[in-house]
Scaffold this active site. Sequence first.
Site, PDB file in Angstrom:
ATOM      1  CG  ASP A 157      -2.128   0.685   0.914  1.00 18.49           C
ATOM      2  OD1 ASP A 157      -2.202   1.437   0.304  1.00 18.49           O
ATOM      3  OD2 ASP A 157      -3.139   0.632   1.986  1.00 18.49           O
ATOM      4  CG  ASP A 214      -9.858   1.434  -0.320  1.00 19.11           C
ATOM      5  OD1 ASP A 214      -9.051   1.498  -1.276  1.00 19.11           O
ATOM      6  OD2 ASP A 214      -9.345   1.802   0.795  1.00 19.11           O
TER       7      ASP A 214
HETATM    8  C1  GLA Z   1      -6.217   1.286   1.882  1.00 14.59           C
HETATM    9  C2  GLA Z   1      -6.167   0.166   0.612  1.00 14.59           C
HETATM   10  C3  GLA Z   1      -7.321  -0.596   1.025  1.00 14.59           C
HETATM   11  C4  GLA Z   1      -6.812  -1.403   2.162  1.00 14.59           C
HETATM   12  C5  GLA Z   1      -6.734  -0.454   3.435  1.00 14.59           C
HETATM   13  C6  GLA Z   1      -6.287  -1.136   4.688  1.00 14.59           C
HETATM   14  O1  GLA Z   1      -7.044   1.871   1.950  1.00 14.59           O
HETATM   15  O2  GLA Z   1      -6.668   0.967  -0.637  1.00 14.59           O
HETATM   16  O3  GLA Z   1      -7.560  -1.728   0.029  1.00 14.59           O
HETATM   17  O4  GLA Z   1      -5.702  -2.245   2.139  1.00 14.59           O
HETATM   18  O5  GLA Z   1      -5.755   0.572   3.242  1.00 14.59           O
HETATM   19  O6  GLA Z   1      -5.970  -0.154   5.786  1.00 14.59           O
END
Ligand code: GLA
Length: 401
Positions: A157, A214
């Site tokens: 990430d 997301d």
């Molecule tokens: C980000 C990512 C998500 C998830 C969260 C976890 O928002 O884009 O897919 O992994 O972090 O905290």
Amino acid sequence: MICTVIILVVCICSTGYALNNGLALTPPMGWLHWERFRCNTDCVNDPDFCVREQLIMQMADRMVSDGYKDLGYEYVNIDDCWLARERDAQGRLQADPDRFPSGMSGLAKYIHSKGLKLGIYEDFGTETCAKYPGSEFYLSVDAQTFADWGIDYVKFDVCNSDSGDSNFGFPIMGFFLNQTGRPMIFSCEWPLVSAKPNFTAVRDTCNLWRTSHDMEDSWEMLSYVIEFYGNDTNGLSAYAGPGGWNDPDELIIGNFGLSYEQERVQMAMWAIFAAPLLMSVDLRDIRPASKALLQNKNVLRINQDPMGIQGKRRTIVSNIEVWTRPISPEGTVAVALLNVVGKGMPTRVTVSAKQMGLSNTNGYNLTEVFDGQPIGTLTPQESYTVKVNPSGVYFFTANPL
Ligand code: GLA
């Protein structure tokens, strides 16, 4: 330390280092905890739904006993919030000891004993999005730790990192993962740090990469992502292919937010997108109809087509989006007629073969995808008329005659 990093950056850039791990020749399939289970660490009040090894093991058990594994769902992926708050005395990451008493290597052994693979999550920055220890300044040791544990898939990430640094950090992490000698899928959120990502560099480094927001458990978010792909934002479709895939994020089929029609839309569109299929649902308690969609062999075959060409939105006819994806055998096309409007009655639409790009002189045999039933033939001069349900899809293949 700074010197080592500079030398590495120079080496990686000048040798044109590229990911070559032989993985993800078709879009990865599996399960990922995030959308459904989030950062629920409250195992006292919510023992059956908190992020801990028991949950992950139960999902793996279901993937085997309920037939998902036999259909190709292979990766069991943990997302954020698995970590202890501190690294160990040697600077290595460690799993939260209360929630993961077997440690990650114990969990990997369990997952492997089921014939499945284990995925993990980390972040290039100083902390993960949920504020657990990040990998910045520990890339090499973390890559080696994952390999030592027997990890098969790393989601990386971008929270709490500098966007400029990510452009070096992701290739360097890819390099370290490869250096371990253990094949690990590298799933990157790298493109999310910039409005105009360098997808050539991303594809050189990652097996899949997140492209937009997301996923959330709603039709609004699902239709937003479909629109993003429909606009082919940043020309992203050109970069998908065996070894590297655009990742529109998890499947939310079987949860709370979608109607049955909308669940069919997500399944069909993820097949058109050649998208990774990462279910984020409680497999212990899933509606039979949702399970049947996730397990629909005809849709899975399109998703996993070996040519790996991402489909595109060709045109819009009477508010119905016409999406096509070339699949094998040569000349075959998967067609999705998508109604993103949720108003009342089904929309009756007439689409010409030309509008669908169906130009084979001898014409085509058409087959509905979800039920596998033949629905007739079509010549390049003809049109096809069908009703498409509100926020629904009509999905078929055209096989050249
Ligand atoms: C980000 C990512 C998500 C998830 C969260 C976890 O928002 O884009 O897919 O992994 O972090 O905290």
